[in-house]
Design an enzyme around this catalytic site. Structure first.
Site, PDB file in Angstrom:
ATOM      1  N   LYS A 152       0.853  -1.192   0.000  1.00 23.29           N
ATOM      2  CA  LYS A 152       0.000   0.000   0.000  1.00 23.29           C
ATOM      3  C   LYS A 152       0.890   1.243   0.000  1.00 23.29           C
ATOM      4  O   LYS A 152       1.990   1.222   0.581  1.00 23.29           O
ATOM      5  CB  LYS A 152      -0.883  -0.052   1.253  1.00 23.29           C
ATOM      6  CG  LYS A 152      -1.922   1.030   1.394  1.00 23.29           C
ATOM      7  CD  LYS A 152      -2.805   0.726   2.620  1.00 23.29           C
ATOM      8  CE  LYS A 152      -3.813   1.802   2.928  1.00 23.29           C
ATOM      9  NZ  LYS A 152      -4.664   1.453   4.096  1.00 23.29           N
ATOM     10  N   SER A 207      -9.626  -1.020   7.259  1.00 25.82           N
ATOM     11  CA  SER A 207      -9.092  -0.812   5.904  1.00 25.82           C
ATOM     12  C   SER A 207      -8.479  -2.026   5.241  1.00 25.82           C
ATOM     13  O   SER A 207      -8.159  -1.965   4.059  1.00 25.82           O
ATOM     14  CB  SER A 207      -8.067   0.318   5.921  1.00 25.82           C
ATOM     15  OG  SER A 207      -8.749   1.537   5.854  1.00 25.82           O
ATOM     16  N   SER A 266      -9.600   1.692   3.184  1.00 23.66           N
ATOM     17  CA  SER A 266      -8.727   2.479   2.353  1.00 23.66           C
ATOM     18  C   SER A 266      -7.754   1.638   1.509  1.00 23.66           C
ATOM     19  O   SER A 266      -7.192   2.154   0.541  1.00 23.66           O
ATOM     20  CB  SER A 266      -7.922   3.443   3.228  1.00 23.66           C
ATOM     21  OG  SER A 266      -7.087   2.743   4.119  1.00 23.66           O
TER      22      SER A 266
HETATM   23  N1  GLN Z   1     -12.841   3.303   6.589  1.00 24.89           N
HETATM   24  C1  GLN Z   1     -12.244   3.716   7.806  1.00 24.89           C
HETATM   25  C2  GLN Z   1     -12.054   5.209   7.829  1.00 24.89           C
HETATM   26  O1  GLN Z   1     -12.451   5.851   6.935  1.00 24.89           O
HETATM   27  C3  GLN Z   1     -11.019   2.934   8.079  1.00 24.89           C
HETATM   28  C4  GLN Z   1      -9.751   3.499   7.617  1.00 24.89           C
HETATM   29  C5  GLN Z   1      -8.578   2.643   7.919  1.00 24.89           C
HETATM   30  O2  GLN Z   1      -8.698   1.550   8.479  1.00 24.89           O
HETATM   31  N2  GLN Z   1      -7.404   3.135   7.576  1.00 24.89           N
HETATM   32  O3  GLN Z   1     -11.523   5.739   8.737  1.00 24.89           O
END
Ligand code: GLN
Length: 482
Positions: A77, A176, A152
């Site tokens: 990532k 994420s 993400s």
């Molecule tokens: N979808 C979650 C957020 O928007 C998780 C993000 C993550 O785990 N980095 O914060």
């Protein structure tokens, strides 16, 4: 799909000299180019991947021992540092920035001869649930290109689902890794907080962030975990406790389990009926196999997202203060002095969602509001942790859907932040409490994959992975792509 799309086959082919590591890398580079429209990779590390492949081929030709990951092609990532390679967290503000050192996980993978093929698109600074917050555009879900691959780590999950690598490294602060795994029919593990060093991860919310793998193979996840996990002098929150041999333990059948499901999760009004039905079928199936599966009361579901948002944005407002237009990446050319350098670089460099979270985080930490929001959220976090730990004292695992529904259409809720935040309803609990959790491709809705989540006991990845292997064996819904 070609035979070498599984790591075990690639490795066998390498060892039998049916293929060279260089050919293997070229095979994946070709696939990546063929699927360029998915917008998965921000950069393919052709040069360093081929250099690593040559190193492996030389070892093989000299009859030298190769590392345990030789033949595994891994994507990372775009928030994971790899020395001498660009990294941007999918943000404009890190434009042109190059990592000065490698994260501990990358070093450990390379030491076992993994090939790092490139960096994947993600939501800016890992803030998002659809990959639509990336400065470099959204990623498309390989199962249906009109939908999101999740976020993400959307590029990470899509890179695995489309067969562009064997395994992908992502990060999970609120889901994420697991939510994108759920949306793409892949397996995604968030380890226990402190199991894997965070050194070299661009911080979003440091008391939540964890690295973890996404793959189609539970065996590959177990192997990579045993290589990545374990103490690290560069991360004081990383546990020094022994790392078991997860891959050996995978084959261990440890008998009947006690499994809890939470009333609030299965009765959640936003839960897709097909996903609910499938989860109940699995629960019934587990009971008929002799496991104890029981309902538990959990009355804090409604508090999870608000607490997560208050605490992570507070931490983010502090972590992201370092991007000042001076130390890293982008600087506005409209800046005329120190103050305008900060203001203009940050205003132009950060995207809308990141700015929203920095402002929210700054607000909840500000004098006069600190006790009402930040301190209170910390207290509720403690309650969530105590309640979850009490359940996991009685039960080996908590089972739930990973996400309330399958992948949604791109563009359909990008203007509705609250709706977007609610996507994380089932995943944030494990980040608030620290426990390990995995998403397994066991359910579907209208033909699209949906994950089922297992949360396990602290530092018991061994049992979590072992039982996941059993569940995958008995309930896997295979969704092969053309
Ligand atoms: N979808 C979650 C957020 O928007 C998780 C993000 C993550 O785990 N980095 O914060």
């Amino acid at each position: 799909m070609s035979k070498i799309d599984a790591f075990s086959n690639s490795r066998e082919a390498l060892l039998n000299s049916d293929i060279s590591a260089v050919e293997l890398v070229n095979h994946f580079i070709e696939r990546i180019e063929k699927h360029a429209e998915l917008n998965v990779f921000l950069e393919v590390f052709g040069e360093s991947a081929l250099a690593k492949a040559k190193e492996i081929d030389e070892k093989l030709s000299k009859g030298e021992e190769i590392g345990r990951l030789a033949g595994m092609v891994i994507s990372i990532k775009d928030n994971i540092c790899y020395k001498g390679h660009k990294i941007s967290a999918s943000s404009h503000i890190l434009e042109g920035f190059e990592s000065l050192f490698s994260s501990t996980v990358v070093e450990r993978l390379l030491a076992e001869d993994a090939i790092i093929i490139g960096r994947t698109n993600c939501d800016e600074f890992a803030m998002g649930s659809s990959n639509e917050n990336s400065y470099f555009g959204n990623v498309k879900n390989p199962h249906n290109t009109k939908t999101t691959p999740g976020g993400s780590s959307g590029g990470a999950s899509a890179s695995v689902a489309a067969g562009l690598c064997h395994l992908s490294l992502g990060s999970d602060t609120g889901g994420s890794i697991r939510q994108p795994a759920s949306f793409t029919g892949t397996i995604g593990l968030k380890p226990t907080y402190g199991r894997v060093s965070r050194h070299g991860l661009i911080a979003y919310a440091s008391s939540f962030d964890q690295f973890g793998p996404i793959s189609n193979s539970i065996e590959d996840i177990a192997l990579v975990m045993e290589i990545m996990a374990g103490g690290d002098e560069y991360d004081s929150t990383c546990s020094k406790s022994d790392v078991p041999s997860y891959s050996d333990l995978l084959k261990d059948k440890k008998g009947k389990k006690r499994i809890a499901y939470l009333d609030s999760h299965l009765n959640h009004e936003g839960l897709d009926p097909e996903v609910k039905k499938r989860t109940e079928e699995i629960i019934d199936g587990l009971r008929s196999e002799g496991h104890v599966v029981e309902e538990c009361k959990f009355d804090l579901l409604e508090q999870l997202i608000p607490v997560y948002q208050v605490l992570t944005t507070a931490e983010a407002s502090s972590n992201l203060a370092r991007y000042d237009g001076i130390h890293f990446g982008y600087r506005s050319d409209k800046a005329t002095d120190l103050y305008t350098t900060y203001v203009k670089s940050r205003s132009e460099g950060f995207g809308k969602e990141v700015k929203r979270r920095i402002m929210l985080g700054t607000y909840v930490l500000s004098e006069g509001y600190y006790d009402a929001y930040f301190s209170k959220a910390q207290k509720v976090r403690r309650l969530v942790k105590e309640r979850t730990e009490a359940i996991l004292k009685d039960y080996d695992f908590i089972i739930s859907p990973s996400t309330p529904h399958a992948a949604f259409e791109l563009g359909s809720q990008v203007e509705d932040p609250i709706k977007m935040y609610l996507e994380d309803i089932f995943t944030v609990q494990a980040n608030l409490t620290g426990q390990p959790a995995i998403s397994l491709p066991l359910a579907e809705s209208a033909g699209m994959p949906v994950g089922v989540q297992l949360m396990g006991k602290d530092f018991n990845e061994a049992e979590l992975l072992q039982f996941s292997a059993e569940l995958l064996h008995n309930y896997h819904l295979k969704k092969d792509l053309a």
